[in-house]
Motif scaffolding. Sequence first.
Motif, PDB file in Angstrom:
ATOM      1  N   LEU A  47       0.914  -1.132  -0.002  1.00 18.24           N
ATOM      2  CA  LEU A  47       0.035   0.003  -0.152  1.00 18.24           C
ATOM      3  C   LEU A  47       0.865   1.154   0.043  1.00 18.24           C
ATOM      4  O   LEU A  47       0.652   2.117   0.932  1.00 18.24           O
ATOM      5  CB  LEU A  47      -0.884   0.015   1.325  1.00 18.24           C
ATOM      6  N   ILE A  48       1.667   1.585  -0.882  1.00 21.18           N
ATOM      7  CA  ILE A  48       2.621   2.538  -1.114  1.00 21.18           C
ATOM      8  C   ILE A  48       2.271   3.525  -2.272  1.00 21.18           C
ATOM      9  O   ILE A  48       3.391   4.218  -2.457  1.00 21.18           O
ATOM     10  CB  ILE A  48       4.121   1.923  -1.261  1.00 21.18           C
ATOM     11  N   GLY A  49       1.260   3.328  -2.999  1.00 22.38           N
ATOM     12  CA  GLY A  49       1.186   4.202  -4.238  1.00 22.38           C
ATOM     13  C   GLY A  49       1.147   5.651  -3.710  1.00 22.38           C
ATOM     14  O   GLY A  49       1.516   6.341  -4.403  1.00 22.38           O
ATOM     15  N   GLY A  50       0.304   6.205  -2.538  1.00 22.77           N
ATOM     16  CA  GLY A  50       0.266   7.405  -2.113  1.00 22.77           C
ATOM     17  C   GLY A  50       1.361   7.981  -1.728  1.00 22.77           C
ATOM     18  O   GLY A  50       1.868   9.122  -1.889  1.00 22.77           O
ATOM     19  N   LEU A  51       2.421   7.126  -0.794  1.00 24.88           N
ATOM     20  CA  LEU A  51       3.609   7.561  -0.501  1.00 24.88           C
ATOM     21  C   LEU A  51       4.742   8.069  -1.659  1.00 24.88           C
ATOM     22  O   LEU A  51       5.128   8.789  -1.862  1.00 24.88           O
ATOM     23  CB  LEU A  51       4.353   6.547   0.455  1.00 24.88           C
ATOM     24  N   GLY A  52       4.578   7.136  -2.727  1.00 22.69           N
ATOM     25  CA  GLY A  52       5.451   7.345  -4.130  1.00 22.69           C
ATOM     26  C   GLY A  52       4.861   8.472  -4.555  1.00 22.69           C
ATOM     27  O   GLY A  52       5.566   9.183  -5.037  1.00 22.69           O
ATOM     28  N   MET A  53       3.355   8.868  -4.735  1.00 19.64           N
ATOM     29  CA  MET A  53       2.873   9.946  -5.545  1.00 19.64           C
ATOM     30  C   MET A  53       3.380  11.181  -4.756  1.00 19.64           C
ATOM     31  O   MET A  53       3.786  12.243  -5.298  1.00 19.64           O
ATOM     32  CB  MET A  53       1.425   9.630  -5.791  1.00 19.64           C
ATOM     33  N   ASP A  88      -2.872   4.461   8.906  1.00 21.21           N
ATOM     34  CA  ASP A  88      -3.962   3.873   8.813  1.00 21.21           C
ATOM     35  C   ASP A  88      -3.947   2.548   8.106  1.00 21.21           C
ATOM     36  O   ASP A  88      -4.582   1.496   8.203  1.00 21.21           O
ATOM     37  CB  ASP A  88      -5.153   4.713   8.217  1.00 21.21           C
ATOM     38  N   ASP A  89      -3.375   2.527   6.756  1.00 16.95           N
ATOM     39  CA  ASP A  89      -2.999   1.521   5.909  1.00 16.95           C
ATOM     40  C   ASP A  89      -2.344   0.399   6.792  1.00 16.95           C
ATOM     41  O   ASP A  89      -2.359  -0.761   6.542  1.00 16.95           O
ATOM     42  CB  ASP A  89      -2.134   1.854   4.842  1.00 16.95           C
ATOM     43  N   HIS A  90      -1.248   0.776   7.659  1.00 16.24           N
ATOM     44  CA  HIS A  90      -0.633  -0.195   8.101  1.00 16.24           C
ATOM     45  C   HIS A  90      -1.257  -0.849   9.527  1.00 16.24           C
ATOM     46  O   HIS A  90      -1.101  -1.814   9.829  1.00 16.24           O
ATOM     47  CB  HIS A  90       0.940   0.458   8.913  1.00 16.24           C
ATOM     48  N   ARG A  91      -1.841   0.085  10.304  1.00 15.48           N
ATOM     49  CA  ARG A  91      -2.600  -0.356  11.607  1.00 15.48           C
ATOM     50  C   ARG A  91      -3.819  -0.219  11.797  1.00 15.48           C
ATOM     51  O   ARG A  91      -4.398  -0.595  12.877  1.00 15.48           O
ATOM     52  CB  ARG A  91      -1.907   0.436  12.851  1.00 15.48           C
ATOM     53  N   ASP A  92      -4.786   0.280  10.826  1.00 17.43           N
ATOM     54  CA  ASP A  92      -6.223   0.471  10.786  1.00 17.43           C
ATOM     55  C   ASP A  92      -6.526   1.434  12.063  1.00 17.43           C
ATOM     56  O   ASP A  92      -7.027   0.921  13.200  1.00 17.43           O
ATOM     57  CB  ASP A  92      -6.878  -0.924  11.039  1.00 17.43           C
ATOM     58  N   ILE A  93      -6.031   2.794  12.044  1.00 16.31           N
ATOM     59  CA  ILE A  93      -6.269   3.595  13.252  1.00 16.31           C
ATOM     60  C   ILE A  93      -7.843   3.753  13.445  1.00 16.31           C
ATOM     61  O   ILE A  93      -8.599   3.533  12.448  1.00 16.31           O
ATOM     62  CB  ILE A  93      -5.582   4.830  13.138  1.00 16.31           C
ATOM     63  N   SER A  94      -8.225   4.310  14.500  1.00 23.56           N
ATOM     64  CA  SER A  94      -9.617   4.586  14.799  1.00 23.56           C
ATOM     65  C   SER A  94     -10.220   5.798  13.844  1.00 23.56           C
ATOM     66  O   SER A  94      -9.501   6.543  13.262  1.00 23.56           O
ATOM     67  CB  SER A  94      -9.848   5.270  16.173  1.00 23.56           C
ATOM     68  N   ALA A 218      -3.443   6.834   1.891  1.00 27.29           N
ATOM     69  CA  ALA A 218      -2.418   7.837   1.942  1.00 27.29           C
ATOM     70  C   ALA A 218      -2.456   8.363   0.730  1.00 27.29           C
ATOM     71  O   ALA A 218      -2.687   9.757   0.358  1.00 27.29           O
ATOM     72  CB  ALA A 218      -1.139   7.242   2.018  1.00 27.29           C
ATOM     73  N   GLY A 219      -2.880   7.523  -0.420  1.00 27.99           N
ATOM     74  CA  GLY A 219      -2.945   8.080  -2.071  1.00 27.99           C
ATOM     75  C   GLY A 219      -4.302   8.790  -2.395  1.00 27.99           C
ATOM     76  O   GLY A 219      -4.319   9.854  -2.747  1.00 27.99           O
ATOM     77  N   SER A 220      -5.181   8.113  -1.754  1.00 24.55           N
ATOM     78  CA  SER A 220      -6.710   8.433  -1.854  1.00 24.55           C
ATOM     79  C   SER A 220      -6.883  10.023  -1.321  1.00 24.55           C
ATOM     80  O   SER A 220      -7.524  10.943  -1.718  1.00 24.55           O
ATOM     81  CB  SER A 220      -7.554   7.484  -1.588  1.00 24.55           C
ATOM     82  N   MET A 221      -6.315  10.070   0.204  1.00 23.02           N
ATOM     83  CA  MET A 221      -6.628  11.215   0.676  1.00 23.02           C
ATOM     84  C   MET A 221      -5.720  12.366   0.082  1.00 23.02           C
ATOM     85  O   MET A 221      -5.925  13.543   0.097  1.00 23.02           O
ATOM     86  CB  MET A 221      -6.160  11.311   2.269  1.00 23.02           C
ATOM     87  N   PHE A 222      -4.191  11.981  -0.350  1.00 24.21           N
ATOM     88  CA  PHE A 222      -3.405  13.048  -1.094  1.00 24.21           C
ATOM     89  C   PHE A 222      -4.424  13.490  -2.265  1.00 24.21           C
ATOM     90  O   PHE A 222      -4.215  14.733  -2.447  1.00 24.21           O
ATOM     91  CB  PHE A 222      -2.337  12.285  -1.576  1.00 24.21           C
ATOM     92  N   LEU A 223      -4.986  12.782  -3.271  1.00 19.74           N
ATOM     93  CA  LEU A 223      -5.375  13.065  -4.167  1.00 19.74           C
ATOM     94  C   LEU A 223      -6.508  13.850  -4.131  1.00 19.74           C
ATOM     95  O   LEU A 223      -6.863  14.893  -4.725  1.00 19.74           O
ATOM     96  CB  LEU A 223      -5.734  11.881  -5.435  1.00 19.74           C
ATOM     97  N   GLY A 224      -7.455  13.452  -3.143  1.00 20.77           N
ATOM     98  CA  GLY A 224      -8.672  14.179  -2.732  1.00 20.77           C
ATOM     99  C   GLY A 224      -8.322  15.568  -2.271  1.00 20.77           C
ATOM    100  O   GLY A 224      -9.113  16.591  -2.458  1.00 20.77           O
TER     101      GLY A 224
END
Length: 344
Positions: A47-53, A88-94, A218-224
Motif C-alpha cells: 500500500l505505497i502508491g500514495g507515499l510514492g506519489m 491507517d493502511d498499516h495499523r487501521d487507526i480509529s 494515503a494516496g486517496s486522501m492526497f489526491l482528494g
Amino acid sequence: MNISYTPLFVAMITTFIAISVLRPFAISINLTDSPNNRKKHEGIVPLIGGLGMFFGFFISVLTTSIDLNHIKYFVLASFIVVIIGALDDHRDISVGYRFFFQITAAVIVAAVAGVNIESLGYLLISRGEILLSSWSVFFTIIAIIVAMNAVNMSDGIHGLAGLMSFITLLSLAYFSYIGGNQESLIIASFMCAVIPPFLFYNLGIGYLGEKRIFMGDAGSMFLGLGIVWLLVDLSQGEYRSFSPVIALWLFAVPLIDSVSTVLRRIIIGQSPFKPDMNHLHHILISMGLSEKFVLIIILLFSLFMTLIGIMGELNEISEWKMFAGFIAIFVIYFILTNLLISKK
C-alpha cells in the motif's frame, strides 16, 4: 503563461523510483493489503502508491523556480494526510484519529492558507449570489473532508480512483491555464504527472504485472486534498476560472457515489462509516460485468460529467441550470442504484 516540463519529468521519474524502493520495504514491514470478503484481489499487495506519489510531487515542487507562496501550505497539509493515511493502511487507526488529522489538514488549508469557499454562486433562480460569510471556513473544512473520503470510497477496483482523479486534475489544469493561475497549474500538472507511474504498477502494465501496488488511504486522501484545493481555489474570488457549481461536475462521480452511499446507510440505520459492497463499482460487478468493463463504464461516466462541466462554463450556461441538472442526475443515480441493490 508557460510551465517548465523539467519538473513534470522529475515528478514522474521520482515517483517510479520511490515506488520501486518502497515496495520491498512495505512488504518487510507488512504495509500491505490482503484479500477479504470485500477485497477480491490476489495475494499480498503493498500500500505505497500514495507515499510514492507524494514523494514525486514534493521533489518536483522543489525543482521549480517559482515562489512557493501558498503551495507550501498545500505540501504541509498533504504531508499530514499522507502520513496518517499510511499509518491507517498499516495499523487501521480509529475513525476518530483519522478525522482529527483530516480536520487538522483542512484547517491548514482553510484557516492558514486562506483557500476558502466564500460563495456558492447563483444556485437558485429566485435569489442572488449565495455568500457563506462567517460560515466560509467551516463549510470549506467539511468540503475538504468530504472530498478526501469520496476519493477513498471510489478506490475499489484497479485504476479507478487514480484514473478518475486524473480526469478531474486534467480539467483543473486546463482551467488553471486559461485562467492564468500559475500556482494552481503547478499543483494540477504535478499531480497529473505522478499518477501515471502509480497506474503502471496498479494496473500491472507490462513487466510490472507481478509488482502490483495500491494507493492506500494515503494516496486517496492526497489526491482528494489536491482536487478539493484546486476546486476551491479556481472557483472563488474575482479572478476565478469557473463558477462554483462547475466544481460539482468536475468531481461528479466520486461525489455522487460517496454521498449516495452514505445517505443509503443512514436511511437503513447503519453507521455512515461502515464499509459495504454498495458502491457503483460493486453494483456493476455484482451484475456480472468484468472489472475491466466496469472500469471503462465508470471512467466514461466521469469523463462525460467533466465535459458537461467544462462546456457549461465555456458556454456560460446559467449556474442555477447547471445546479438543477446536477441534482437531477444525482436523484436518478440514487434511484437506479437503489433498484439495482434491491435485486442483488
